[in-house]
Every structure is written in structure tokens, then in C-alpha cells.
Design a protein around this motif. Structure first.
Motif, PDB file in Angstrom:
ATOM      1  N   LYS A   1      -0.237   9.109  -9.376  1.00  0.00           N
ATOM      2  CA  LYS A   1      -0.134   8.853  -7.935  1.00  0.00           C
ATOM      3  C   LYS A   1      -0.836   7.561  -7.545  1.00  0.00           C
ATOM      4  N   GLU A   2      -0.630   6.519  -8.324  1.00  0.00           N
ATOM      5  CA  GLU A   2      -1.133   5.177  -8.021  1.00  0.00           C
ATOM      6  C   GLU A   2      -2.626   5.006  -8.301  1.00  0.00           C
ATOM      7  N   LYS A   3      -3.280   6.049  -8.810  1.00  0.00           N
ATOM      8  CA  LYS A   3      -4.724   5.920  -9.017  1.00  0.00           C
ATOM      9  C   LYS A   3      -5.048   5.102 -10.268  1.00  0.00           C
TER      10      LYS A   3
ATOM     11  N   ASP B   1      -9.221  12.838   1.465  1.00  0.00           N
ATOM     12  CA  ASP B   1      -9.366  12.371   0.086  1.00  0.00           C
ATOM     13  C   ASP B   1      -9.694  10.882   0.070  1.00  0.00           C
ATOM     14  N   ALA B   2     -10.927  10.565  -0.313  1.00  0.00           N
ATOM     15  CA  ALA B   2     -11.364   9.163  -0.324  1.00  0.00           C
ATOM     16  C   ALA B   2     -10.545   8.315  -1.279  1.00  0.00           C
ATOM     17  N   GLU B   3      -9.904   8.973  -2.249  1.00  0.00           N
ATOM     18  CA  GLU B   3      -9.105   8.238  -3.236  1.00  0.00           C
ATOM     19  C   GLU B   3      -7.641   8.114  -2.826  1.00  0.00           C
ATOM     20  N   ALA B   4      -7.283   8.624  -1.650  1.00  0.00           N
ATOM     21  CA  ALA B   4      -5.871   8.590  -1.243  1.00  0.00           C
ATOM     22  C   ALA B   4      -5.365   7.149  -1.233  1.00  0.00           C
ATOM     23  N   SER B   5      -4.135   6.978  -1.715  1.00  0.00           N
ATOM     24  CA  SER B   5      -3.562   5.629  -1.827  1.00  0.00           C
ATOM     25  C   SER B   5      -3.503   4.908  -0.490  1.00  0.00           C
TER      26      SER B   5
ATOM     27  N   PHE C   1      -5.584   4.398   1.676  1.00  0.00           N
ATOM     28  CA  PHE C   1      -6.743   3.546   1.956  1.00  0.00           C
ATOM     29  C   PHE C   1      -6.629   2.172   1.292  1.00  0.00           C
ATOM     30  N   SER C   2      -5.745   2.081   0.286  1.00  0.00           N
ATOM     31  CA  SER C   2      -5.624   0.792  -0.397  1.00  0.00           C
ATOM     32  C   SER C   2      -4.808  -0.195   0.426  1.00  0.00           C
ATOM     33  N   ILE C   3      -4.076   0.290   1.421  1.00  0.00           N
ATOM     34  CA  ILE C   3      -3.314  -0.642   2.263  1.00  0.00           C
ATOM     35  C   ILE C   3      -3.811  -0.634   3.705  1.00  0.00           C
ATOM     36  N   ALA C   4      -4.748   0.255   4.010  1.00  0.00           N
ATOM     37  CA  ALA C   4      -5.227   0.355   5.395  1.00  0.00           C
ATOM     38  C   ALA C   4      -6.262  -0.729   5.680  1.00  0.00           C
TER      39      ALA C   4
END
Lengths: 319, 263
Positions: A137-139, A291-295, A297-300
Motif C-alpha cells: 500500500k505504497e509504504k 494512521d500516521a503512516e497513511a499514504s 499524508f505523503s501528498i497532504a
């Protein structure tokens, strides 16, 4: 085997703009390892797309006339195989789309080619072609190579490679399509339901809820919050699939792209690739997720790691 | 008439995880497993056909180690009388094309009439396996199916294929066929407690690749890629807003107000 073959994609007489991104990826590989780039147009009337794919870096445009206007996997598989046999490319590039989900891997299996899907970076390390895609899931990301493969099929993620706009001067040629009986038949298209609801593609401010909303009864409080903020309520796929909000509110690849959006608040949306395809361009994305690791957050631009219900409740005090 | 439904136990990474020393995967201490969401829908689609018609058998299968039996029991708790698990330790880390070769071998051995696969798996999302199965079998196939009309034994099935941006294509496909099933095609059922209990007694055949007539060489040759390494991506990162929920909400409200004022 040498050279890069790009397979153009089109539907209902319109070239998929992702084709130009795929050409850009080919041109970038050609820059580091000089080799010819060819674009194959598989269509009833390939001529109508020749001008559009004649972008800088393309050496040859191969027209392959087939007796169908619509995507038929049997026809496309056999035709790509015939073009590969005729030109012997080392790399075959497709856009990662619903059509190619339906046949690119089959082309690879039947031809004995290497294959990787949803690739977003490609490079050479020495002579080896290395493709990068995501897992878990992109992690995590993974680098793949293709030892022993004469030809490698890659499908490329959209909105990654910048399309080439500069026109080119490719030679135009033709390859005969193999005779093949399609075992699928097109019956018709069903247009997305546009009736009786807002067009989220027009919305400037959106608040979308995802799986984190939990159940149908919880939708109402976010609808009220969106209204109070003057935002349009949207959702990710699970919410629409459950019928909690109409399909017309769904943001993403199979829903809508929120082209006009300026601020996008994502609540309880982890950020699947398919969802992000519809909103990652928005200038200000605010993500709220447990979920702090949710994807997402990488685009927010702004993120809150927390409970969407608590944040929503507190936000009401500011409306 | 038999419908084979390949399912997968997908890997879920913990929030904080580490890579294995060889850099080829996440450290297994940080990996949990769960059934692939797409497979709930493909299995439901098969069960609905079984229930609407006589003489239809639905067989779930997986390619996976002993732990993966759980995903088969989960299927059997909803319906079906037996399942198949294919494994050999040499399959650890096998990619989609290799898994597909084994699924195709099972389809042949079982004399399956249709294969319903998930469109993709939630962990690595190759969206390849079902289509590779079709290529191995030489069967017609349709990917991303969101509606299905199929009379067992009929020469064709009628499907909806979900395209981009809400567009749907209606088409027919000759049978036998491989369909990859998309989320939302139906409402998957939950297993009853009785079903869960009964599932424990249902047989799960364990087969090796050799039992299926697939040699180690064929398996090795089927890999469509080689994994060089996995790595944590340099991710863009949101500016995290800290504090109590009230403080966080206040800050969000002021950000929104400011941006809208500027817009």
C-alpha cells in the motif's frame, strides 16, 4: 532486441493523454541510452491519431489497422505481439489503465517477456533496465529488474511522467494486424449518472470522507460539517460502493477528478493510488487520519493524526 | 459446472516497520496478514451463481503457506464444500505470473468452467494475476468487472467493465473465461457462526507444484521480474498539526479561513 515501443491508447476517438506521458518516459530512456522510439497506434483508423502522437523523440509511428473501434483484449494482445515480432523492441511501454490491466500481462506471459505494472520510475543500471513501483500500500518501494528477458513490458502510472508537448518528426509506417477472432464483444457504454446531484468536478472546496466514517449513520454529521464550512461533500470508493453516498460523489480514478478544487479535506481516507489519482493535484490538501503512516499524508500539505469524529466535532465550533 | 476462485492472503505492514537485513522485504515481525478485500467480492459473485442454479460447484483456492489456509476457511464459512491450497517453500516470494501458472494448473486439473479472480490485491496491487491465468489457459478474459450475468453452461457471459471516470462498458465474453472482479459488484455476505464452525470440517486439498505437473524450472522461468531491493520511499510529508483535538481543529479552521480569504 533494441528500441522502445510505446502502445498508444484511445477510446471513442479520443487519444488518452497518458499516451504522451508514456512517450515522455520512452524519450527519457532514449536520452540515457540512445535507441529508437516507436509508437504503435492500434485502431480502426490509426491515421486520426498520428499527428497527436508525433511528439519530440518519437522516431517511428506504426499504424496497425484493426477491425474494431473498441478495446478487445484478444485483438490487442495478438496485435501487440505482431508489432513486437516485427520490430523487436527491448522495452514495451503502456499507460497503466483499465484497458492495459486487461491485457498487458497477457502479452508478457504469451511472449515470454518480463513484466512489471504500475511503474513510476524507470532507469538503466549498466545495461539492466530497472523499474520502480510501490508495494505494501505504497509504504515501501521496490526496484525490479528482468534478467534473461529479451523484451520487457511495463505499464506506467499516470501523472508521473511529464507529457511531451513539443512536436516531433517521426517516420510513419504500418504493420499488418494479425487475423484474430475476438472472443469478447462490445455492447455499449453506460455514461456516469449525472442526475440530481452536485458536480464535484466543479467544487472549489471539498470535504471527503472515506472508510474511516465507519457506517452510514455517521455520514450525516460530515454532511452538516461540510455545509457549515461551505464545502462540498465527497467520498472515496468504499463509501460509494456501500451506497452511503451516490457514485457521483466519488473522487478518484473510477469516480471523478476534482479539477477545480482548491482545498481538499480528506477525513478517514488512507489514500489509495486510485483515490489520489482524482485529487493529488489540489493545491491544499488537509488530511485527517488515525494512521500516521497513511499514504494520504505523503501528498497532504497539512496533516492531523487523530480521530476524524473528534476533529469534526471540534471544527463545528469554528463554523 | 465449476467456478474456481483464487484468493490471496495479503500482507499488511505495521505502522512502524523495519526492513529485513537483506533489503528484499519488510521484516516479517512487522507484517500481519488478512484476506484480500477484492476476493470477498469474487467469491460472493461465484456463490450467488451457485445459489441461483443447480449443479454449480464453487472451489476457493490459494497459493500460500499453511497460514494462508485461514483465507480458505473464511471462504468455506460462507459456502462451498472444499478448497485447494498449493504450496512449496520454494514459492516464498513468488510473483504474480508464477502464482498464475499454478492457478492455471489447478483450473486444468479441476476442469474449471470459469475462474473469478480479484481485480488486484490490496498489498502489492500488480493487477496481473487473473489476466496471467487467462493467458496460461488461453481463455478469454475481462478485467475490472462490476456486473455479471452468467447462466451456467451458457456460451457467453455479459459483464460490465468499469472504465475510468465513471464510464462503464457493457460487453459479452465467451466462456470458459477468466473474470477479474472489482469492488462493489455485490455486497459480500458475512459468514454465520454456524458456517465458521462447519468450515473447520471441510477438506482443504494440499498440492505441491509437482503434484500439478509444474517443475521447479518452469516456476523459475515464469517469474516476470526479479526483486532487487525494497526501500522506504522519501515521502513528501504533511506539516503535522499537533495538540489536542480542539487545538488542532482551531488551527485547521484558521488555515482554511486564511486560504479562502486569499483565494
Amino acid at each position: 532486441m533494441s528500441g522502445i515501443l510505446v502502445i498508444a491508447e484511445h477510446r471513442r476517438g479520443v487519444l488518452n493523454p497518458a499516451t504522451l506521458e508514456t512517450i515522455a518516459a520512452a524519450a527519457a530512456l532514449k536520452q540515457v541510452k540512445p535507441q529508437p522510439v516507436a509508437v504503435a497506434i492500434i485502431a480502426r483508423n490509426p491515421d486520426e491519431f498520428v499527428g497527436q502522437v508525433n511528439a519530440a523523440g518519437v522516431d517511428e509511428i506504426i499504424k496497425v489497422a484493426v477491425p474494431t473501434d473498441t478495446f478487445q483484449s484478444d485483438v490487442y494482445e495478438a496485435t501487440v505481439a505482431a508489432v513486437v515480432a516485427a520490430r523487436g523492441p527491448a522495452v514495451v511501454l503502456f499507460a497503466h489503465t483499465v484497458d492495459t490491466w486487461g491485457y498487458a500481462a497477457a502479452v508478457a506471459v504469451r511472449g515470454g517477456f518480463g513484466c512489471a505494472t504500475d511503474v513510476f520510475a524507470v532507469r538503466y543500471e549498466g545495461d539492466a533496465l530497472v523499474a520502480t513501483r510501490a508495494g505494501y500500500k505504497e509504504k515501501l518501494h521496490m526496484d525490479l529488474d528482468f534478467p534473461g528477458r529479451q523484451t520487457v513490458v511495463l505499464t506506467l502510472r499516470g501523472n508521473v511522467f511529464k507529457p511531451i508537448e513539443e512536436p516531433g518528426s517521426a517516420a510513419v509506417s504500418a504493420v499488418d494486424a494479425p487475423a484474430v477472432a475476438a472472443r469478447t464483444a462490445h455492447l455499449g457504454y453506460i455514461e456516469p449518472d449525472q442526475t440530481g446531484d452536485v458536480d464535484i468536478a466543479q467544487a472549489e472546496y471539498m470535504l471527503s470522507v472515506g472508510r474511516g466514517v465507519g457506517e452510514e449513520d455517521n455520514i450525516e454529521q460530515f454532511k452538516e460539517l461540510a455545509d457549515a464550512l461551505g464545502f462540498t461533500l465527497g467520498c472515496s470508493r468504499p463509501v460509494a460502493d456501500n451506497g452511503w453516498l451516490p457514485k457521483s460523489r466519488q473522487v478518484g480514478q473510477s469516480g471523478k477528478t476534482v479539477v477545480s478544487c482548491k482545498i481538499y479535506v480528506a477525513m478517514g481516507i488512507s489514500g489509495s493510488v486510485q483515490h489520489m489519482a482524482g485529487m493529488k493535484h489540489v493545491p491544499t490538501i488537509i488530511a485527517i487520519n488515525k494512521d500516521a503512516e497513511a499514504s494520504i499524508f505523503s501528498i497532504a500539505r497539512y496533516g492531523v493524526v487523530g480521530d476524524m469524529f473528534e476533529i469534526a466535532k471540534e471544527l463545528r465550533n469554528h463554523c | 459446472m465449476k467456478i474456481l476462485v483464487p484468493v490471496k492472503q495479503v500482507a499488511v505492514l505495521d505502522e512502524d516497520f523495519e526492513l529485513r537485513d537483506d533489503g528484499l522485504d519488510a521484516d516479517p515481525d512487522f507484517i500481519d496478514h488478512e484476506s484480500n478485500e477484492w476476493d470477498d467480492y469474487s467469491y460472493e459473485a461465484a456463490l450467488q451463481i451457485m445459489e441461483a442454479h443447480g449443479g454449480v460447484e464453487v472451489v476457493p483456492m490459494t497459493v500460500g503457506p499453511e497460514d494462508a489456509e485461514e483465507s480458505l476457511r473464511r471462504c468455506l464459512a460462507k459456502g462451498g464444500e472444499r478448497a485447494i491450497r498449493v504450496w512449496d517453500d520454494a514459492l516464498t516470494g513468488a510473483g504474480p505470473a508464477t502464482v498464475a501458472k499454478l492457478i492455471a494448473a489447478v483450473a486444468r486439473r479441476e476442469g474449471a468452467d470459469m475462474v473469478f479472480a480479484g481485480t488486484l490485491s490490496a498489498d502489492h496491487s500488480y493487477a496481473m494475476t487473473g489476466i496471467c491465468v487467462a493467458a496460461e489457459l488461453g481463455w478469454p478474459h475481462v478485467a475490472v468487472v462490476t456486473a455479471l450475468e452468467y447462466q451456467p453452461g451458457a456460451a457467453t457471459a455479459t459483464v460490465h467493465r468499469e472504465l475510468e471516470a465513471g464510464l462503464v462498458e457493457k460487453m459479452t465474453v465467451e466462456c470458459p473465461a477468466v473474470l477479474t472482479i472489482q469492488l462493489g459488484i455485490n455486497q459480500p455476505r458475512y459468514a454465520s457462526l454456524r458456517g465458521v464452525k462447519q468450515a473447520k470440517e471441510k477438506p482443504v486439498d494440499e498440492l505441491s507444484p509437482a503434484d500439478l505437473g509444474v517443475s521447479g524450472e518452469e516456476l523459475a522461468a515464469s517469474a516476470s521480474f526479479r526483486l532487487r531491493r525494497m526501500f522506504k520511499p522519501a515521502r513528501g510529508q504533511a506539516e503535522l498539526i499537533e495538540g489536542t483535538a480542539a487545538e488542532q481543529a482551531a488551527r485547521l479552521a484558521s488555515i482554511i479561513k486564511e486560504l479562502r480569504g486569499a483565494a
